[in-house]
Scaffold this motif. Structure first.
Motif, PDB file in Angstrom:
ATOM      1  N   TRP A   5     110.359 -20.821  69.491  1.00  0.00           N
ATOM      2  CA  TRP A   5     111.501 -20.510  70.339  1.00  0.00           C
ATOM      3  C   TRP A   5     112.721 -21.218  69.752  1.00  0.00           C
ATOM      4  O   TRP A   5     112.566 -22.230  69.065  1.00  0.00           O
ATOM      5  N   GLN A  19     115.447 -26.272  72.383  1.00  0.00           N
ATOM      6  CA  GLN A  19     115.377 -26.457  73.831  1.00  0.00           C
ATOM      7  C   GLN A  19     116.590 -27.247  74.319  1.00  0.00           C
ATOM      8  O   GLN A  19     116.848 -28.366  73.858  1.00  0.00           O
ATOM      9  N   ARG A  34     112.433 -28.206  86.316  1.00  0.00           N
ATOM     10  CA  ARG A  34     111.403 -27.238  85.958  1.00  0.00           C
ATOM     11  C   ARG A  34     110.760 -27.624  84.614  1.00  0.00           C
ATOM     12  O   ARG A  34     111.432 -27.732  83.598  1.00  0.00           O
ATOM     13  N   ALA A  73     107.650 -19.140  83.035  1.00  0.00           N
ATOM     14  CA  ALA A  73     108.960 -18.560  82.727  1.00  0.00           C
ATOM     15  C   ALA A  73     109.328 -17.429  83.699  1.00  0.00           C
ATOM     16  O   ALA A  73     110.466 -17.356  84.166  1.00  0.00           O
ATOM     17  N   THR A 133     115.091 -25.417  78.297  1.00  0.00           N
ATOM     18  CA  THR A 133     114.421 -24.271  77.679  1.00  0.00           C
ATOM     19  C   THR A 133     115.361 -23.700  76.622  1.00  0.00           C
ATOM     20  O   THR A 133     116.438 -24.241  76.360  1.00  0.00           O
ATOM     21  N   SER A 134     114.941 -22.608  76.003  1.00  0.00           N
ATOM     22  CA  SER A 134     115.779 -22.003  74.964  1.00  0.00           C
ATOM     23  C   SER A 134     116.873 -21.150  75.596  1.00  0.00           C
ATOM     24  O   SER A 134     116.727 -20.675  76.732  1.00  0.00           O
ATOM     25  N   THR A 166     115.266 -17.909  76.871  1.00  0.00           N
ATOM     26  CA  THR A 166     114.702 -17.894  78.221  1.00  0.00           C
ATOM     27  C   THR A 166     115.817 -18.035  79.249  1.00  0.00           C
ATOM     28  O   THR A 166     115.728 -17.477  80.347  1.00  0.00           O
TER      29      THR A 166
HETATM   30  N1  PCA Z   1     110.790 -20.580  76.740  1.00  0.00           N
HETATM   31  C1  PCA Z   1     109.512 -20.785  77.364  1.00  0.00           C
HETATM   32  C2  PCA Z   1     108.858 -21.855  76.554  1.00  0.00           C
HETATM   33  C3  PCA Z   1     109.897 -22.426  75.693  1.00  0.00           C
HETATM   34  C4  PCA Z   1     111.056 -21.506  75.820  1.00  0.00           C
HETATM   35  O1  PCA Z   1     112.075 -21.557  75.175  1.00  0.00           O
HETATM   36  C5  PCA Z   1     109.663 -21.253  78.770  1.00  0.00           C
HETATM   37  O2  PCA Z   1     110.736 -21.708  79.153  1.00  0.00           O
HETATM   38  O3  PCA Z   1     108.676 -21.200  79.510  1.00  0.00           O
END
Ligand code: PCA
Length: 323
Positions: free
Chosen positions: A141, A144, A164, A186, A203-204, A207
């Motif tokens: 991904w 983060q 989260r 997610a 997260t990325s 996401t």
């Molecule tokens: N998305 C997924 C895992 C890592 C990411 O960037 C998530 O947030 O669940």
């Protein structure tokens, strides 16, 4: 034998045709169709279908629709599904090597992530093989980063926030920063925010976009702390039941999917941050004191990982740092 169906078996009318055995596989994946990992996997299954003239036909069941994310690995191990995808670090409790890609700031750009993957891939393959699973490919991904409801410049402002988490590392990171972690898949992010169960996440940007983070957070802080990977693996018994040509086609498509997936991930980083900004989120870089606090968390978590992973973990990190 796994999932082998001979479509023409027993059909007298087609007796003169060559035997066209077809293998139909169902593939559970955790993330939605719009997510680049899923798009990459769909291209992978198309390539396999084409290379085998339809002999190996893989149907992708995205967004946890066939098995929920926490069940996918065991489903493939038990042969309930022949192939699947998961977030690699989900398995860190089985073996620390699965979590080496989720340590903050150990490898936080694509070049380092690639070298870390080079140093850890063999150990991941061995750990999977012990469970009758064969690794096909892994794709990271984008970095983060933090999604928050307010501008945070002083790390003390994070204390007490419900956070989260999606794996053990994000949970540990929250604890170290004084936040309260809750595990949320997610697909459940929007509900978890709208019902007040959580108020921040890391997260990325991918996401962030797929969950429409602008609906429930206002600030994106671009820390890009690590690049966790998804991995695709196959039940080794199912793999060995394929013909030699099908096995070769699957492995070749997997090599291509890994290269393509890393490219897609790299390209995503900037485009998805831009989409967050277009949707109205305030995009910034971390303040010095926040950077410092996060770096401290990274050091603590690296030390903790090394302690858990023992001598083989130390050798892995030494190899990574030496290359
Ligand atoms: N998305 C997924 C895992 C890592 C990411 O960037 C998530 O947030 O669940």
């Amino acid at each position: 034998m796994y999932f082998r169906q001979s479509l023409l078996a027993g059909s007298v009318a087609f007796a003169a045709l060559p035997a066209l055995a077809q293998t139909a596989w169902d593939m559970p994946t955790p993330y939605g169709d719009a997510v680049f990992h899923t798009q990459n996997i769909i291209q992978f299954t198309d390539a396999v279908r084409e290379a085998t003239d339809g002999g190996l036909d893989i149907t992708v069941h995205s967004a946890g629709s066939l098995f929920a994310h926490p069940q996918i690995k065991d489903s493939v191990r038990r042969g309930l599904a022949p192939i699947g995808e998961i977030l690699m670090s989900q398995l860190v409790n089985e073996n620390p090597v699965f979590g080496v890609d989720s340590i903050p700031f150990l490898a936080n750009n694509y070049e380092d992530a690639q070298r870390l993957w080079g140093a850890s891939r063999g150990a991941v393959e061995t750990a999977l093989a012990e469970q009758g699973l064969t690794l096909l490919f892994a794709v990271p991904w984008p970095g983060q980063s933090l999604f928050l409801n307010a501008e945070v410049t002083d790390p003390a402002e994070l204390r007490g926030i419900s956070f989260r988490a999606y794996n053990a590392a994000t949970e540990r990171m929250a604890q170290l920063l004084g936040m309260t972690p809750t595990q949320v898949e997610a697909g459940d992010i929007p509900t978890a925010f709208s019902t007040g169960r959580v108020a921040a996440m890391i997260t990325s940007p991918s996401t962030g976009v797929s969950s429409q983070a602008w609906d429930f957070t206002s600030h994106y802080i671009d820390v890009q702390a690590w690049l966790p990977k998804n991995m695709v693996f196959v039940n080794t018994g199912a793999f060995e039941a394929l013909s030699e040509d099908e096995r070769a086609a699957l492995l070749e498509a997997a090599t291509d999917a890994e290269a393509r997936g890393w490219e897609m991930s790299m390209a995503e980083t900037a485009t998805q941050i831009a989409r967050l900004e277009e949707a109205g989120m305030a995009v910034s870089t971390p303040s010095d004191s926040l950077s410092e606090a996060l770096a401290g968390v990274g050091e603590t978590m690296t030390a903790e990982w090394l302690e858990q992973a023992g001598p083989s973990g130390e050798a892995l990190i030494t190899e990574y740092r030496g290359n």
